[in-house]
Structures are given as C-alpha cells and as structure tokens.
Scaffold this motif. Structure first.
Motif, PDB file in Angstrom:
ATOM      1  N   ILE A 110       0.859  -1.188   0.000  1.00  0.00           N
ATOM      2  CA  ILE A 110       0.000   0.000   0.000  1.00  0.00           C
ATOM      3  C   ILE A 110       0.896   1.239   0.000  1.00  0.00           C
ATOM      4  O   ILE A 110       1.693   1.434   0.911  1.00  0.00           O
ATOM      5  CB  ILE A 110      -0.925   0.019   1.217  1.00  0.00           C
ATOM      6  CG1 ILE A 110      -1.875  -1.180   1.161  1.00  0.00           C
ATOM      7  CG2 ILE A 110      -1.702   1.328   1.290  1.00  0.00           C
ATOM      8  CD1 ILE A 110      -2.757  -1.340   2.383  1.00  0.00           C
ATOM      9  N   ILE A 111       0.766   2.058  -1.051  1.00  0.00           N
ATOM     10  CA  ILE A 111       1.598   3.262  -1.152  1.00  0.00           C
ATOM     11  C   ILE A 111       0.805   4.543  -0.916  1.00  0.00           C
ATOM     12  O   ILE A 111       1.400   5.593  -0.699  1.00  0.00           O
ATOM     13  CB  ILE A 111       2.360   3.333  -2.492  1.00  0.00           C
ATOM     14  CG1 ILE A 111       1.413   3.339  -3.682  1.00  0.00           C
ATOM     15  CG2 ILE A 111       3.357   2.182  -2.590  1.00  0.00           C
ATOM     16  CD1 ILE A 111       2.094   3.633  -5.009  1.00  0.00           C
ATOM     17  N   ALA A 112      -0.531   4.466  -0.956  1.00  0.00           N
ATOM     18  CA  ALA A 112      -1.358   5.647  -0.680  1.00  0.00           C
ATOM     19  C   ALA A 112      -2.751   5.204  -0.251  1.00  0.00           C
ATOM     20  O   ALA A 112      -3.268   4.199  -0.734  1.00  0.00           O
ATOM     21  CB  ALA A 112      -1.460   6.547  -1.908  1.00  0.00           C
ATOM     22  N   ILE A 113      -3.319   5.971   0.674  1.00  0.00           N
ATOM     23  CA  ILE A 113      -4.699   5.775   1.090  1.00  0.00           C
ATOM     24  C   ILE A 113      -5.367   7.141   1.037  1.00  0.00           C
ATOM     25  O   ILE A 113      -4.912   8.092   1.662  1.00  0.00           O
ATOM     26  CB  ILE A 113      -4.792   5.197   2.523  1.00  0.00           C
ATOM     27  CG1 ILE A 113      -4.108   3.825   2.588  1.00  0.00           C
ATOM     28  CG2 ILE A 113      -6.253   5.098   2.967  1.00  0.00           C
ATOM     29  CD1 ILE A 113      -4.018   3.253   3.986  1.00  0.00           C
ATOM     30  N   GLU A 114      -6.423   7.229   0.244  1.00  0.00           N
ATOM     31  CA  GLU A 114      -7.184   8.470   0.084  1.00  0.00           C
ATOM     32  C   GLU A 114      -8.621   8.199   0.517  1.00  0.00           C
ATOM     33  O   GLU A 114      -8.993   7.049   0.727  1.00  0.00           O
ATOM     34  CB  GLU A 114      -7.201   8.894  -1.394  1.00  0.00           C
ATOM     35  CG  GLU A 114      -5.943   8.667  -2.132  1.00  0.00           C
ATOM     36  CD  GLU A 114      -6.085   8.869  -3.638  1.00  0.00           C
ATOM     37  OE1 GLU A 114      -7.192   8.720  -4.191  1.00  0.00           O
ATOM     38  OE2 GLU A 114      -5.061   9.168  -4.241  1.00  0.00           O
ATOM     39  N   GLU A 115      -9.399   9.219   0.579  1.00  0.00           N
ATOM     40  CA  GLU A 115     -10.810   9.024   0.900  1.00  0.00           C
ATOM     41  C   GLU A 115     -11.455   8.200  -0.204  1.00  0.00           C
ATOM     42  O   GLU A 115     -11.513   8.616  -1.362  1.00  0.00           O
ATOM     43  CB  GLU A 115     -11.519  10.370   1.035  1.00  0.00           C
ATOM     44  CG  GLU A 115     -12.931  10.223   1.527  1.00  0.00           C
ATOM     45  CD  GLU A 115     -13.580  11.558   1.827  1.00  0.00           C
ATOM     46  OE1 GLU A 115     -14.810  11.640   1.691  1.00  0.00           O
ATOM     47  OE2 GLU A 115     -12.868  12.500   2.193  1.00  0.00           O
ATOM     48  N   GLY A 116     -11.842   6.979   0.127  1.00  0.00           N
ATOM     49  CA  GLY A 116     -12.534   6.110  -0.815  1.00  0.00           C
ATOM     50  C   GLY A 116     -11.654   5.366  -1.806  1.00  0.00           C
ATOM     51  O   GLY A 116     -12.166   4.739  -2.726  1.00  0.00           O
ATOM     52  N   ALA A 117     -10.325   5.394  -1.618  1.00  0.00           N
ATOM     53  CA  ALA A 117      -9.450   4.698  -2.566  1.00  0.00           C
ATOM     54  C   ALA A 117      -8.120   4.325  -1.918  1.00  0.00           C
ATOM     55  O   ALA A 117      -7.680   4.949  -0.959  1.00  0.00           O
ATOM     56  CB  ALA A 117      -9.194   5.568  -3.788  1.00  0.00           C
ATOM     57  N   VAL A 118      -7.511   3.290  -2.482  1.00  0.00           N
ATOM     58  CA  VAL A 118      -6.196   2.819  -2.048  1.00  0.00           C
ATOM     59  C   VAL A 118      -5.357   2.601  -3.298  1.00  0.00           C
ATOM     60  O   VAL A 118      -5.858   2.109  -4.311  1.00  0.00           O
ATOM     61  CB  VAL A 118      -6.316   1.481  -1.278  1.00  0.00           C
ATOM     62  CG1 VAL A 118      -4.963   0.878  -1.001  1.00  0.00           C
ATOM     63  CG2 VAL A 118      -7.068   1.668   0.009  1.00  0.00           C
ATOM     64  N   ILE A 119      -4.079   2.965  -3.226  1.00  0.00           N
ATOM     65  CA  ILE A 119      -3.156   2.710  -4.330  1.00  0.00           C
ATOM     66  C   ILE A 119      -2.155   1.658  -3.872  1.00  0.00           C
ATOM     67  O   ILE A 119      -1.528   1.811  -2.821  1.00  0.00           O
ATOM     68  CB  ILE A 119      -2.420   3.991  -4.756  1.00  0.00           C
ATOM     69  CG1 ILE A 119      -3.416   5.095  -4.942  1.00  0.00           C
ATOM     70  CG2 ILE A 119      -1.505   3.703  -5.929  1.00  0.00           C
ATOM     71  CD1 ILE A 119      -3.552   5.774  -6.199  1.00  0.00           C
ATOM     72  N   LEU A 120      -2.051   0.599  -4.659  1.00  0.00           N
ATOM     73  CA  LEU A 120      -1.158  -0.509  -4.346  1.00  0.00           C
ATOM     74  C   LEU A 120      -0.078  -0.593  -5.417  1.00  0.00           C
ATOM     75  O   LEU A 120      -0.331  -0.330  -6.595  1.00  0.00           O
ATOM     76  CB  LEU A 120      -1.940  -1.820  -4.314  1.00  0.00           C
ATOM     77  CG  LEU A 120      -3.046  -1.833  -3.276  1.00  0.00           C
ATOM     78  CD1 LEU A 120      -4.313  -2.359  -3.878  1.00  0.00           C
ATOM     79  CD2 LEU A 120      -2.636  -2.635  -2.084  1.00  0.00           C
ATOM     80  N   HIS A 121       1.122  -0.988  -4.996  1.00  0.00           N
ATOM     81  CA  HIS A 121       2.237  -1.133  -5.927  1.00  0.00           C
ATOM     82  C   HIS A 121       2.698  -2.580  -5.925  1.00  0.00           C
ATOM     83  O   HIS A 121       2.889  -3.180  -4.865  1.00  0.00           O
ATOM     84  CB  HIS A 121       3.399  -0.230  -5.526  1.00  0.00           C
ATOM     85  CG  HIS A 121       4.595  -0.406  -6.400  1.00  0.00           C
ATOM     86  ND1 HIS A 121       4.652   0.093  -7.671  1.00  0.00           N
ATOM     87  CD2 HIS A 121       5.761  -1.064  -6.190  1.00  0.00           C
ATOM     88  CE1 HIS A 121       5.810  -0.231  -8.204  1.00  0.00           C
ATOM     89  NE2 HIS A 121       6.513  -0.945  -7.330  1.00  0.00           N
ATOM     90  N   ARG A 122       2.888  -3.109  -7.107  1.00  0.00           N
ATOM     91  CA  ARG A 122       3.437  -4.457  -7.249  1.00  0.00           C
ATOM     92  C   ARG A 122       4.780  -4.332  -7.935  1.00  0.00           C
ATOM     93  O   ARG A 122       4.864  -3.780  -9.040  1.00  0.00           O
ATOM     94  CB  ARG A 122       2.513  -5.341  -8.061  1.00  0.00           C
ATOM     95  CG  ARG A 122       3.046  -6.749  -8.179  1.00  0.00           C
ATOM     96  CD  ARG A 122       2.049  -7.649  -8.858  1.00  0.00           C
ATOM     97  NE  ARG A 122       2.572  -9.003  -8.849  1.00  0.00           N
ATOM     98  CZ  ARG A 122       1.897 -10.035  -9.268  1.00  0.00           C
ATOM     99  NH1 ARG A 122       0.675  -9.876  -9.705  1.00  0.00           N
ATOM    100  NH2 ARG A 122       2.439 -11.219  -9.239  1.00  0.00           N
ATOM    101  N   GLN A 123       5.814  -4.812  -7.283  1.00  0.00           N
ATOM    102  CA  GLN A 123       7.156  -4.705  -7.835  1.00  0.00           C
ATOM    103  C   GLN A 123       7.187  -5.319  -9.229  1.00  0.00           C
ATOM    104  O   GLN A 123       6.776  -6.458  -9.426  1.00  0.00           O
ATOM    105  CB  GLN A 123       8.158  -5.407  -6.935  1.00  0.00           C
ATOM    106  CG  GLN A 123       9.578  -5.203  -7.368  1.00  0.00           C
ATOM    107  CD  GLN A 123      10.570  -5.804  -6.385  1.00  0.00           C
ATOM    108  OE1 GLN A 123      10.195  -6.351  -5.352  1.00  0.00           O
ATOM    109  NE2 GLN A 123      11.829  -5.704  -6.701  1.00  0.00           N
TER     110      GLN A 123
END
Length: 64
Positions: free
Chosen positions: A41-54
């Motif tokens: 998990i690289i970011a958490i915003e209101e209503g969303a999450v950003i995930l990074h896969r190497q």
C-alpha cells in the motif's frame, strides 16, 4: 487483483487506514507500507487505495 476488495478508508489523522477483503473473505485493517498479497500500500485516500506491485506498476482500488 483477484478478488481483493476495498471496504472502506479511514483518512483522518496521521495514519490513514484501509479495510480490505482478501480472497477467501478475510478482512484486514491495513496502513501505508503494509503488504497485501504481493502488493504494498503506497497511498490511502478518501474512498481509494493505491497498491504497488514490484515490476507490475500501480493499481488503484476504489469504493463502488
């Protein structure tokens, strides 16, 4: 992301959190830098999450 679902986000304060349902139905409370399956998990915003896969780039999960 093979059945990974965002259930909610908690963005107030210094440590945002996300509630995610993993494949198989297990619900986890995760924060920035936590690993979920093969993603980080690289970011958490209101209503969303950003995930990074190497090697695979970033993916955004949003509430419906």
């Amino acid at each position: 992301m093979h059945d990974l679902a965002l259930l909610g986000t908690l963005t107030g304060g210094d440590a945002p959190r996300a509630l995610l349902r993993k494949p198989g139905g297990r619900i986890i409370n995760a924060g920035l830098g936590d690993r979920v399956n093969r993603h980080v998990i690289i970011a958490i915003e209101e209503g969303a999450v950003i995930l990074h896969r190497q090697g695979g780039g970033d993916q955004r999960l949003a509430l419906p």
